[in-house]
Scaffold this active site. Structure first.
Site, short mmCIF file in Angstrom:
data_model
loop_
_atom_site.label_atom_id
_atom_site.label_comp_id
_atom_site.label_asym_id
_atom_site.label_seq_id
_atom_site.Cartn_x
_atom_site.Cartn_y
_atom_site.Cartn_z
N SER A 257 3.21 -1.30 6.15
CA SER A 257 3.72 -0.27 5.24
C SER A 257 4.07 0.98 6.04
O SER A 257 3.76 1.08 7.23
CB SER A 257 2.65 0.07 4.21
OG SER A 257 1.63 0.83 4.83
N LYS A 258 4.70 1.91 5.34
CA LYS A 258 5.10 3.17 5.98
C LYS A 258 3.96 3.81 6.76
O LYS A 258 4.17 4.45 7.77
CB LYS A 258 5.55 4.15 4.89
CG LYS A 258 7.01 4.05 4.56
CD LYS A 258 7.41 5.22 3.69
CE LYS A 258 8.70 4.88 2.97
NZ LYS A 258 8.81 5.55 1.70
N ARG A 259 2.75 3.63 6.23
CA ARG A 259 1.60 4.26 6.86
C ARG A 259 1.41 3.86 8.33
O ARG A 259 0.87 4.61 9.12
CB ARG A 259 0.33 3.97 6.06
CG ARG A 259 -0.35 5.24 5.58
CD ARG A 259 -1.47 4.93 4.63
NE ARG A 259 -1.03 4.00 3.59
CZ ARG A 259 -1.75 2.97 3.18
NH1 ARG A 259 -2.92 2.71 3.71
NH2 ARG A 259 -1.30 2.18 2.22
#
Ligand code: GLU
Length: 488
Positions: A257-259
């Site tokens: 994910s973006k994280r």
């Protein structure tokens, strides 16, 4: 299908950056088509107006061009089955036409339920998401009621009619036959109240009418595929070959994910990775060659890509491995090309007039990404503060005392030296070492420490001195002497 030519499509929704998972789908679709001498098509799926992001279509074009995933057909290249943008296809009435055909066949129905009624329906958790299960309320409307509602301009959707009994089976190339109970399938919306088709409906109509033979997508679509299969069957169409790709996870085995900070192509470019290395690495996220080779150009991938070797197990995005691979690409890169790309990064740290091309040559085989350049070269700009412990080196047999003695002894020689080229300096220092009957390192180590202030440098002492020039070299040697004098 009928012509026997393989036709694949990349069908992105323009919702933002190019996620690694999207790029992998695009790459695999491209490789499957090119491996078989077929056509690769680009279709923009913009029917979800709420998720549409301005500029996202440009990102798609730019990324595909940059990565070399050149489409044979698309919005900008007509191949006779257009339009290639779903919102434009909608205007041709194609989705409504096919939805009505399903209504005629009893495979779909008009639904006039309003939000309030839908809110009272019981919901079910499907794949972590709560969805309300439609109770087929409108399926029992009479023809007259439906016509009256339509004439009155009542908002409606069209839903797929899935019986509560029986099972549906579809085939995936990797997962084999998958059979589900129809009772588990909800009557999904095909045409929304704004007249747009849902992705679920549009992908079937488009893949068929655009003669797509192989559909490659993430395995989050596996659970919807039985519903698509029912649509193909209802129309009497042959379904394409399905290839559902494994999930891509981060190092902690959670969905990438973006994280993670490196979930999109743009992130990776910003982090100093090379396009070719990114493409190569992404090819291996779920696929491997039969000889476990890892470095491939795009052309080599085309040649070797057999989709039957795609794995079902989740693929871990390992940034350490990508860094390694990127380093290999950098080493193999043409020197001029490398310099051209490294120059902006060098200029960020080095503002003084120095031979940047030479510096680029020195770091080329030592870095894994362009962002690593800074740490390797910042000492050229200014001598960093450093600990005099660095002069102490067991193997070189140097101590602070010996280093001070060497630097003091060599200073007048360096002052007298005219030629500051690497070769001349090296020849001069080699003579010195021979005369003194000491080991090379005994002299080179303190000099290199004094001129760089660093434990590791991209080159030897004389290479650094050549770049720094006489004046700066002498200033740094003197600074080293002063530092050591305080302690010895
Ligand atoms: N528009 C869909 C997406 O971006 C495409 C999925 C598919 O390839 O069918 O996820």
């Amino acid at each position: 299908m009928s012509t026997g030519k393989v036709r694949t499509r990349y069908a992105p929704s323009p919702t933002g950056k190019m996620h690694v998972g999207n790029l992998r789908s695009a790459l695999y679709e491209f490789l499957i088509a090119k491996h078989a001498g077929g056509d690769f098509m680009l279709r923009i799926e913009d029917t979800d107006q709420e998720r549409f992001v301005e500029g996202a279509v440009d990102i798609i074009y730019r990324t595909m061009e940059k990565t070399g995933l050149i489409h044979d057909e698309g919005p900008d290249k007509d191949g006779g089955v257009g339009p290639y943008v779903q919102s434009e296809r909608m205007k041709t009435g194609i989705y409504m036409k096919y939805a009505k055909e399903l209504v005629e066949k009893g495979e779909a129905y008009y639904c006039f339920c309003d939000k309030e009624r839908l809110a009272t329906l019981k919901s079910e958790v499907v794949e972590g998401k709560e969805i309300s299960v439609y109770d087929k309320h409108c399926l029992s409307l009479s023809k007259e009621e439906i016509e009256a509602n339509l004439a009155a301009g009542k908002p409606f959707v069209i839903r797929q009619n899935i019986p509560n009994e029986g099972t549906t089976t579809f085939h995936d190339e990797l997962y084999g036959d998958i059979t589900v109970e129809n009772a588990e399938l909800d009557d999904m919306i095909l045409i929304k109240s704004d007249g747009y088709p849902t992705y679920n409906f549009a992908n079937v109509v488009d893949d068929h009418t655009m003669n797509i033979t192989h559909v490659v997508r993430g395995n989050e679509y596996l659970s919807s595929s039985p519903k698509y299969q029912r649509l193909y069957d209802a129309f009497g169409w042959e379904s394409p070959t399905y290839i559902h790709l494994p999930l891509i996870t981060d190092e902690n085995h959670k969905k990438l994910s973006k994280r993670s900070g490196h979930s999109s192509f743009e992130d990776l470019i910003e982090q100093g990775f090379l396009t070719e290395a990114i493409v190569n690495y992404i090819a291996l996220l779920g696929w491997s060659s039969d000889d476990n080779r890892e470095i491939f150009t795009l052309d080599e991938l085309i040649k070797d890509f057999d989709y039957r070797r795609i794995s079902k197990s989740p693929a871990v995005f390992d940034i350490v491995k990508l860094r390694w691979m990127n380093g290999e690409y950098m080493k193999a890169m043409d020197a001029d090309k490398f310099y051209e790309m490294a120059e902006p990064y060098l200029k960020e740290v080095i503002t003084k007039d120095m031979d940047l091309k030479k510096i680029a040559g020195m770091v080329k085989s030592r870095i894994e990404t362009f962002l690593d350049i800074k740490d390797h070269v910042d000492f050229f700009e200014a001598l960093p503060e450093y600990d005099t412990e660095m002069y102490v080196h067991k193997k070189m047999k140097t101590t602070k005392e010996s280093s001070l003695a060497v630097l003091e002894d060599i200073l007048p020689i360096l002052e007298a030296q005219e030629d500051y080229s690497n070769d001349a300096l090296y020849a001069m220092l080699s003579n010195y070492v021979a005369e003194k009957e000491v080991k090379n390192g005994y002299v080179m180590w303190p000099i290199r420490t004094a001129v760089s202030g660093k434990q590791t440098t991209p080159g030897g002492a004389t290479e650094l001195m050549e770049i720094l020039g006489k004046e700066e070299t002498l200033a740094r040697i003197k600074a080293g002497i002063e530092l050591l004098k305080k302690e010895v």
